[in-house]
Design a protein around this motif. Structure first.
Motif, PDB file in Angstrom:
ATOM      1  N   GLU A  88     -55.837  23.158 -19.475  1.00  0.00           N
ATOM      2  CA  GLU A  88     -57.226  22.743 -19.653  1.00  0.00           C
ATOM      3  C   GLU A  88     -58.068  23.048 -18.423  1.00  0.00           C
ATOM      4  O   GLU A  88     -59.273  23.327 -18.542  1.00  0.00           O
ATOM      5  CB  GLU A  88     -57.295  21.243 -19.981  1.00  0.00           C
ATOM      6  CG  GLU A  88     -56.904  20.924 -21.414  1.00  0.00           C
ATOM      7  CD  GLU A  88     -57.850  21.572 -22.424  1.00  0.00           C
ATOM      8  OE1 GLU A  88     -59.077  21.550 -22.209  1.00  0.00           O
ATOM      9  OE2 GLU A  88     -57.363  22.124 -23.424  1.00  0.00           O
ATOM     10  N   ARG A  89     -57.438  23.032 -17.247  1.00  0.00           N
ATOM     11  CA  ARG A  89     -58.180  23.385 -16.036  1.00  0.00           C
ATOM     12  C   ARG A  89     -58.589  24.850 -16.072  1.00  0.00           C
ATOM     13  O   ARG A  89     -59.711  25.196 -15.673  1.00  0.00           O
ATOM     14  CB  ARG A  89     -57.315  23.101 -14.796  1.00  0.00           C
ATOM     15  CG  ARG A  89     -57.997  23.455 -13.458  1.00  0.00           C
ATOM     16  CD  ARG A  89     -59.176  22.522 -13.185  1.00  0.00           C
ATOM     17  NE  ARG A  89     -59.871  22.871 -11.956  1.00  0.00           N
ATOM     18  CZ  ARG A  89     -60.864  23.764 -11.869  1.00  0.00           C
ATOM     19  NH1 ARG A  89     -61.261  24.410 -12.958  1.00  0.00           N
ATOM     20  NH2 ARG A  89     -61.436  24.021 -10.713  1.00  0.00           N
ATOM     21  N   TYR A  90     -57.696  25.705 -16.533  1.00  0.00           N
ATOM     22  CA  TYR A  90     -58.055  27.110 -16.679  1.00  0.00           C
ATOM     23  C   TYR A  90     -59.193  27.275 -17.694  1.00  0.00           C
ATOM     24  O   TYR A  90     -60.144  28.029 -17.449  1.00  0.00           O
ATOM     25  CB  TYR A  90     -56.850  27.930 -17.137  1.00  0.00           C
ATOM     26  CG  TYR A  90     -55.760  28.109 -16.103  1.00  0.00           C
ATOM     27  CD1 TYR A  90     -56.044  28.656 -14.846  1.00  0.00           C
ATOM     28  CD2 TYR A  90     -54.439  27.758 -16.375  1.00  0.00           C
ATOM     29  CE1 TYR A  90     -55.043  28.828 -13.900  1.00  0.00           C
ATOM     30  CE2 TYR A  90     -53.436  27.936 -15.439  1.00  0.00           C
ATOM     31  CZ  TYR A  90     -53.736  28.465 -14.208  1.00  0.00           C
ATOM     32  OH  TYR A  90     -52.752  28.634 -13.266  1.00  0.00           O
ATOM     33  N   CYS A  91     -59.100  26.582 -18.805  1.00  0.00           N
ATOM     34  CA  CYS A  91     -60.160  26.683 -19.815  1.00  0.00           C
ATOM     35  C   CYS A  91     -61.499  26.229 -19.251  1.00  0.00           C
ATOM     36  O   CYS A  91     -62.536  26.877 -19.465  1.00  0.00           O
ATOM     37  CB  CYS A  91     -59.795  25.857 -21.049  1.00  0.00           C
ATOM     38  SG  CYS A  91     -58.363  26.473 -21.972  1.00  0.00           S
ATOM     39  N   ASP A  92     -61.484  25.123 -18.530  1.00  0.00           N
ATOM     40  CA  ASP A  92     -62.717  24.629 -17.911  1.00  0.00           C
ATOM     41  C   ASP A  92     -63.286  25.660 -16.932  1.00  0.00           C
ATOM     42  O   ASP A  92     -64.501  25.867 -16.871  1.00  0.00           O
ATOM     43  CB  ASP A  92     -62.451  23.323 -17.150  1.00  0.00           C
ATOM     44  CG  ASP A  92     -62.182  22.147 -18.070  1.00  0.00           C
ATOM     45  OD1 ASP A  92     -62.485  22.240 -19.275  1.00  0.00           O
ATOM     46  OD2 ASP A  92     -61.653  21.129 -17.565  1.00  0.00           O
ATOM     47  N   GLU A  93     -62.400  26.299 -16.172  1.00  0.00           N
ATOM     48  CA  GLU A  93     -62.870  27.247 -15.167  1.00  0.00           C
ATOM     49  C   GLU A  93     -63.441  28.506 -15.808  1.00  0.00           C
ATOM     50  O   GLU A  93     -64.425  29.059 -15.316  1.00  0.00           O
ATOM     51  CB  GLU A  93     -61.740  27.615 -14.200  1.00  0.00           C
ATOM     52  CG  GLU A  93     -62.201  28.370 -12.968  1.00  0.00           C
ATOM     53  CD  GLU A  93     -63.155  27.579 -12.082  1.00  0.00           C
ATOM     54  OE1 GLU A  93     -63.932  28.225 -11.339  1.00  0.00           O
ATOM     55  OE2 GLU A  93     -63.115  26.332 -12.108  1.00  0.00           O
ATOM     56  N   ILE A  94     -62.844  28.964 -16.898  1.00  0.00           N
ATOM     57  CA  ILE A  94     -63.406  30.120 -17.601  1.00  0.00           C
ATOM     58  C   ILE A  94     -64.827  29.799 -18.054  1.00  0.00           C
ATOM     59  O   ILE A  94     -65.752  30.594 -17.855  1.00  0.00           O
ATOM     60  CB  ILE A  94     -62.524  30.517 -18.796  1.00  0.00           C
ATOM     61  CG1 ILE A  94     -61.178  31.058 -18.311  1.00  0.00           C
ATOM     62  CG2 ILE A  94     -63.231  31.580 -19.654  1.00  0.00           C
ATOM     63  CD1 ILE A  94     -60.157  31.253 -19.418  1.00  0.00           C
ATOM     64  N   ALA A  95     -65.008  28.625 -18.658  1.00  0.00           N
ATOM     65  CA  ALA A  95     -66.343  28.225 -19.104  1.00  0.00           C
ATOM     66  C   ALA A  95     -67.306  28.163 -17.921  1.00  0.00           C
ATOM     67  O   ALA A  95     -68.466  28.622 -18.009  1.00  0.00           O
ATOM     68  CB  ALA A  95     -66.278  26.878 -19.812  1.00  0.00           C
ATOM     69  N   HIS A  96     -66.853  27.615 -16.808  1.00  0.00           N
ATOM     70  CA  HIS A  96     -67.692  27.503 -15.611  1.00  0.00           C
ATOM     71  C   HIS A  96     -68.069  28.876 -15.070  1.00  0.00           C
ATOM     72  O   HIS A  96     -69.243  29.144 -14.751  1.00  0.00           O
ATOM     73  CB  HIS A  96     -66.936  26.697 -14.554  1.00  0.00           C
ATOM     74  CG  HIS A  96     -67.638  26.565 -13.246  1.00  0.00           C
ATOM     75  ND1 HIS A  96     -68.881  25.968 -13.116  1.00  0.00           N
ATOM     76  CD2 HIS A  96     -67.265  26.953 -11.985  1.00  0.00           C
ATOM     77  CE1 HIS A  96     -69.248  25.993 -11.846  1.00  0.00           C
ATOM     78  NE2 HIS A  96     -68.302  26.586 -11.147  1.00  0.00           N
ATOM     79  N   GLN A  97     -67.085  29.765 -14.982  1.00  0.00           N
ATOM     80  CA  GLN A  97     -67.339  31.094 -14.431  1.00  0.00           C
ATOM     81  C   GLN A  97     -68.238  31.929 -15.351  1.00  0.00           C
ATOM     82  O   GLN A  97     -69.067  32.714 -14.866  1.00  0.00           O
ATOM     83  CB  GLN A  97     -66.021  31.828 -14.174  1.00  0.00           C
ATOM     84  CG  GLN A  97     -65.182  31.234 -13.062  1.00  0.00           C
ATOM     85  CD  GLN A  97     -65.813  31.381 -11.692  1.00  0.00           C
ATOM     86  OE1 GLN A  97     -66.615  32.290 -11.447  1.00  0.00           O
ATOM     87  NE2 GLN A  97     -65.467  30.477 -10.777  1.00  0.00           N
ATOM     88  N   VAL A  98     -68.090  31.761 -16.659  1.00  0.00           N
ATOM     89  CA  VAL A  98     -68.996  32.450 -17.578  1.00  0.00           C
ATOM     90  C   VAL A  98     -70.431  32.004 -17.325  1.00  0.00           C
ATOM     91  O   VAL A  98     -71.363  32.821 -17.280  1.00  0.00           O
ATOM     92  CB  VAL A  98     -68.597  32.209 -19.050  1.00  0.00           C
ATOM     93  CG1 VAL A  98     -69.710  32.659 -20.000  1.00  0.00           C
ATOM     94  CG2 VAL A  98     -67.308  32.946 -19.382  1.00  0.00           C
ATOM     95  N   GLY A  99     -70.615  30.702 -17.137  1.00  0.00           N
ATOM     96  CA  GLY A  99     -71.948  30.200 -16.843  1.00  0.00           C
ATOM     97  C   GLY A  99     -72.518  30.788 -15.566  1.00  0.00           C
ATOM     98  O   GLY A  99     -73.698  31.158 -15.496  1.00  0.00           O
ATOM     99  N   LEU A 100     -71.689  30.911 -14.535  1.00  0.00           N
ATOM    100  CA  LEU A 100     -72.143  31.473 -13.271  1.00  0.00           C
ATOM    101  C   LEU A 100     -72.447  32.967 -13.405  1.00  0.00           C
ATOM    102  O   LEU A 100     -73.412  33.468 -12.807  1.00  0.00           O
ATOM    103  CB  LEU A 100     -71.087  31.244 -12.189  1.00  0.00           C
ATOM    104  CG  LEU A 100     -70.867  29.782 -11.779  1.00  0.00           C
ATOM    105  CD1 LEU A 100     -69.690  29.678 -10.815  1.00  0.00           C
ATOM    106  CD2 LEU A 100     -72.122  29.201 -11.149  1.00  0.00           C
ATOM    107  N   LEU A 101     -71.630  33.678 -14.177  1.00  0.00           N
ATOM    108  CA  LEU A 101     -71.900  35.093 -14.396  1.00  0.00           C
ATOM    109  C   LEU A 101     -73.192  35.277 -15.188  1.00  0.00           C
ATOM    110  O   LEU A 101     -73.986  36.185 -14.900  1.00  0.00           O
ATOM    111  CB  LEU A 101     -70.728  35.745 -15.121  1.00  0.00           C
ATOM    112  CG  LEU A 101     -70.804  37.265 -15.312  1.00  0.00           C
ATOM    113  CD1 LEU A 101     -70.946  37.987 -13.974  1.00  0.00           C
ATOM    114  CD2 LEU A 101     -69.564  37.775 -16.055  1.00  0.00           C
TER     115      LEU A 101
END
Length: 268
Positions: A7-20
Motif C-alpha cells: 500500500e505504501r508503493y501504491c500511495d507513492e505512485i499516486a503521489h508521484q503522478v500528482g507531482l508529475l
C-alpha cells in the motif's frame, strides 16, 4: 532486503503522478530537451512514463502470465494532441488512477508476469514507484523545479537499483556486466553514505565487485571509494542523474572506480 508495504508503493505512485502532473501544468516548455535523457523532450518523457504505467495496469488488471506488447495497451502513447498540457495532464491523471486501482485491487501476492525474477503485483508496485520517482526527477530538472523524495522511498530505490543491476549481471550477460566482473576489479568496493538520513533509517550501502557479479548490503564499511551526500543526491548520482562533481556530493577514495561503475551499470 525489506521492501516497503504494498500500500505504501501504491500511495507513492499516486503521489508521484500528482507531482508529475504539476510539472506538466507548470508552464514548462514541453518541447524542451531533457538534460538527463537527451533523446527525449519533456513531453516524450511524460508520455513514456505514462505509457509504462498503462502497460503495468493492463498486466496487473488482466493477471497476465506473459509479456504484453505495447501495441495492445489502450492509449499507451498518450493523447493525440501534441504540445497540449491540458490533454497530457488529463491522460496522466486517468493513467495514475487506473494503475493504482489495479494494484490495490490485486494486492501484493497476485501472480502476474514480470521480469528480473518478479512474478507478482508487488514487483510491479515497487518497479513503477521508482520508475516514476526517477523520471519525475528528470521532468523537474528539465523544468527548473525543485525535487525531493521521501527518505524511505529514496533508500528503497537504491536497493532496487542494486538488485536489478545484480540480476542483469547474472541473467543477461553482456560486455558491460562482464567488465564489472573482470579480474582487475575483484575485491574493490563502493560505499554509499547518506548524510541526512532520519533516525532509524539505515542509509548506507556497501557494493562489492566479485567474480560472480556484484554483492551488496546496507551498512557502514570501509571501501575503495565512497560517495557521500544527501540521500536524494546520492540516489540521483547513482541513477546517472546528477554529476559527481555536484557541490552537495563528496567522493572519497578512487573516483575512477565509481566513474567506471556508473559507465557500466544499467538494467540491460
Amino acid at each position: 532486503m525489506t521492501l516497503l508495504a504494498h500500500e505504501r508503493y501504491c500511495d507513492e505512485i499516486a503521489h508521484q503522478v500528482g507531482l508529475l502532473r504539476s510539472v506538466v501544468t507548470s508552464g514548462a516548455d514541453l518541447s524542451a530537451t531533457v538534460p538527463t535523457c537527451p533523446d527525449w523532450s519533456l513531453e516524450q518523457l511524460v508520455r513514456h512514463t505514462g505509457g509504462a504505467l498503462r502497460w503495468v495496469e493492463l498486466l496487473v488488471r488482466t493477471r497476465a502470465q506473459e509479456n504484453v506488447a505495447e501495441e495492445q495497451v489502450p492509449s499507451h502513447g498518450g493523447p493525440e494532441a501534441q504540445g497540449d498540457p491540458a490533454a497530457l495532464d488529463a491522460w496522466l491523471a486517468e493513467t495514475g488512477e487506473a494503475v493504482v486501482a489495479a494494484l490495490r485491487e490485486a494486492g501484493p501476492d497476485t501472480r502476474v508476469w514480470g521480469w528480473a525474477g518478479g512474478g507478482d503485483a508487488r514487483f510491479w508496485a515497487r518497479r513503477m514507484t521508482h520508475e516514476i520517482t526517477v523520471h519525475r526527477a528528470d521532468a523537474a530538472l528539465t523544468a527548473g523545479l525543485s525535487y525531493d523524495v521521501a527518505p524511505e522511498v529514496a533508500a528503497d530505490a537504491l536497493d532496487e537499483w542494486l538488485y536489478l543491476v545484480g540480476w542483469v549481471q547474472r541473467n543477461l550477460p553482456h560486455r558491460a556486466s562482464d567488465e564489472l566482473r573482470a579480474e582487475e576489479h575483484r575485491g574493490r568496493s563502493i560505499h554509499l553514505h547518506a548524510t541526512d538520513a532520519p533516525p532509524g533509517l539505515d542509509a548506507e550501502w556497501l557494493v562489492e565487485l566479485t567474480e560472480q557479479g556484484i554483492a551488496w548490503d546496507r551498512g557502514h564499511e570501509k571501501a575503495t571509494v565512497a560517495l557521500r551526500g544527501p540521500l536524494t543526491s546520492v540516489l540521483l548520482a547513482f541513477y546517472h542523474r546528477l554529476p559527481l562533481d555536484s557541490p552537495e556530493l563528496e567522493v572519497v577514495g578512487e573516483r575512477e572506480l565509481l566513474e567506471f561503475w556508473l559507465a557500466k551499470t544499467s538494467f540491460g
